[in-house]
Design an enzyme around this catalytic site. Structure first.
Site, PDB file in Angstrom:
ATOM      1  N   LYS A 118      46.459  37.531  38.219  1.00  0.00           N
ATOM      2  CA  LYS A 118      45.270  37.350  39.052  1.00  0.00           C
ATOM      3  C   LYS A 118      45.719  37.043  40.482  1.00  0.00           C
ATOM      4  O   LYS A 118      46.575  36.174  40.688  1.00  0.00           O
ATOM      5  CB  LYS A 118      44.399  36.204  38.529  1.00  0.00           C
ATOM      6  CG  LYS A 118      43.867  36.399  37.123  1.00  0.00           C
ATOM      7  CD  LYS A 118      42.912  35.279  36.738  1.00  0.00           C
ATOM      8  CE  LYS A 118      43.600  33.918  36.658  1.00  0.00           C
ATOM      9  NZ  LYS A 118      44.550  33.806  35.545  1.00  0.00           N
ATOM     10  N   GLU A 119      45.138  37.730  41.446  1.00  0.00           N
ATOM     11  CA  GLU A 119      45.421  37.375  42.836  1.00  0.00           C
ATOM     12  C   GLU A 119      44.972  35.941  43.076  1.00  0.00           C
ATOM     13  O   GLU A 119      43.905  35.526  42.646  1.00  0.00           O
ATOM     14  CB  GLU A 119      44.682  38.323  43.788  1.00  0.00           C
ATOM     15  CG  GLU A 119      45.294  39.704  43.844  1.00  0.00           C
ATOM     16  CD  GLU A 119      44.706  40.526  44.974  1.00  0.00           C
ATOM     17  OE1 GLU A 119      44.786  40.101  46.142  1.00  0.00           O
ATOM     18  OE2 GLU A 119      44.161  41.602  44.677  1.00  0.00           O
ATOM     19  N   CYS A 227      41.925  45.974  41.704  1.00  0.00           N
ATOM     20  CA  CYS A 227      42.053  46.341  40.288  1.00  0.00           C
ATOM     21  C   CYS A 227      40.745  46.806  39.652  1.00  0.00           C
ATOM     22  O   CYS A 227      40.610  47.967  39.267  1.00  0.00           O
ATOM     23  CB  CYS A 227      42.619  45.164  39.502  1.00  0.00           C
ATOM     24  SG  CYS A 227      44.299  44.718  39.956  1.00  0.00           S
ATOM     25  N   LYS A 230      38.774  50.274  40.906  1.00  0.00           N
ATOM     26  CA  LYS A 230      39.473  51.542  40.672  1.00  0.00           C
ATOM     27  C   LYS A 230      39.843  51.723  39.206  1.00  0.00           C
ATOM     28  O   LYS A 230      39.866  52.855  38.700  1.00  0.00           O
ATOM     29  CB  LYS A 230      40.708  51.653  41.564  1.00  0.00           C
ATOM     30  CG  LYS A 230      41.923  50.855  41.160  1.00  0.00           C
ATOM     31  CD  LYS A 230      43.094  51.116  42.092  1.00  0.00           C
ATOM     32  CE  LYS A 230      44.354  50.359  41.664  1.00  0.00           C
ATOM     33  NZ  LYS A 230      44.923  50.862  40.401  1.00  0.00           N
TER      34      LYS A 230
END
Length: 406
Positions: A118-119, A227, A230
């Protein structure tokens, strides 16, 4: 980017990354180079971690993966394990194998090893993963990959070995399920407002069911990032290519597009279609906190919707002012201080749930705002507390606004 990294500068914002890179560079465990040939020659395992953007038809663009696979083949001086870390459609491991074998006589094994980071929490997710997925048909390669990841799964988290197509699909399936939960709750929040329910209470009631769980049930202004958007479209395209119409995913994507306009719709309902003469303050630009990532960020859509109606927008974000300006341009203003952004505004819009915004000085805000109106796009503030400070409060999926004038 390599020059930046060599000088100790990190080109993206990720909490703790700068310190981690600095420590490992000094310990000579980490180095950076643009010389792919020497890097591959000195390695037994090479990771492909290039971008796989969305193509015009919604599919996954594998151009960079194909190019680097060929470059790896040309650089090989012996057997190599090539690990595909990029998010790629099913069949890519086979594709990469063919590219490499077509350019070298050296043995190669291509592994699918999707990332689930996770960013904003990438380091912690890497050090303490929920699971590690290894896609390979080789027992020997599986043993090597297990040895590589062994320091990070000592707490008993599973390291799963499966065939490459299953590993490739696992990544898309995971992101698709998370995006589905978000869009489901966002759609339910719209219904909640219409029938007089409180989506926060609904979320708690649902989340207490162990079969559902509490995670990713928070309504908001839609998901963004590199993520989910797309990957949903790429998985839908993969389904179409194989004669399977994934109807749920099409709905997930559609609902998310609608949700990005919810906050601007609330603004228009309160102030009218013509927003000329109104200034609106944005708190948050990045698609999520603890990152400066503006890819598919809801703030872009919300800003566009307000500006085209004549509004003036002034935005603050703890980390994404530079990337925000790159994504939105000069159609809005950017402020280094959140309260400065709110000065003279007709309303404040909370878009990204940074910790810096969770406990605002409501009295100060009330004195700065032209009108005491708050649009809470993440439901991080308490409606009763806002009412206590004489604010009109508009949340997501709540029973209406707390209107001080009523």
């Amino acid at each position: 980017k390599i020059e930046q990294l060599e000088s100790g500068k990190i080109p993206i914002y990720e909490p703790g990354l700068e310190e981690l890179v600095d420590r490992n560079v000094k310990g000579q465990r980490l180095s950076f180079t643009t010389d792919l040939k020497s890097a591959v020659a000195e390695s037994t395992i090479t990771f492909i971690a290039v971008g796989t953007p969305q193509a015009d038809d919604g599919s996954c663009d594998l151009t960079a993966v194909k190019v680097v696979a060929g470059e790896i083949a040309e650089a090989m001086t012996g057997p190599q394990i090539v690990v595909n870390k990029s998010t790629v459609p099913v069949g890519t491991a086979e594709l990469v194998t063919g590219i490499i074998q077509g350019k070298t006589s050296h043995p190669v094994e291509v592994v699918s090893n999707p990332e689930f980071l996770k960013e904003g929490a990438a380091i912690d997710d890497f050090m303490k993963p929920d699971r590690v997925v290894i896609g390979t048909n080789s027992d020997e390669v599986a043993r090597t990959m297990k040895e590589l990841y062994s320091p990070f799964v000592r707490t008993g988290k599973p390291l799963m070995v499966m065939d490459p197509p299953s590993a490739e699909l696992t990544k898309y399936a995971s992101n698709a399920m998370l995006a589905t939960k978000i869009s489901f709750m966002n759609e339910l929040s719209r219904l909640s407002e219409k029938v007089g329910a409180d989506i926060s209470k609904v979320r708690q009631g649902m989340g207490a069911d162990q079969r559902i769980g509490p995670h990713f049930l928070f309504p908001g202004v839609g998901y963004g990032g590199s993520c989910f958007p797309k990957d949903i479209r790429a998985l839908s395209h993969l389904g179409q290519e194989n004669g399977v119409h994934l109807e749920i995913l099409a709905a997930v994507d559609s609902v998310n597009d609608l949700q990005k306009r919810v906050l601007s719709e609330k603004v228009v309902a309160r102030f009218g279609e013509d927003l000329s003469g109104h200034k609106f303050a944005f708190w948050g630009l990045a698609f999520k906190p603890k990152t400066d990532d503006m890819r598919e960020a809801p703030s872009i859509v919300i800003a566009e919707e307000l500006v085209k109606r004549g509004a003036r927008v002034c935005a603050h974000d703890p980390e994404a002012l530079h990337t925000g300006r790159e994504a939105i341009g000069d159609s809005i203003e950017y402020c280094d201080d959140p309260y400065l952004a709110a000065e003279g505004a007709s309303a404040l819009l909370l878009i990204t749930e940074w910790n810096e915004y969770r406990g605002p000085d409501f009295e100060r805000l009330r004195s700065l705002l032209k009108e005491p109106v708050i649009f809470d796009g993440r439901n991080i503030w308490d409606m009763k507390l806002a009412s206590k400070h004489s604010f009109e409060y508009f949340g997501i999926g709540t029973r209406g606004s707390s209107d001080a004038k009523k």
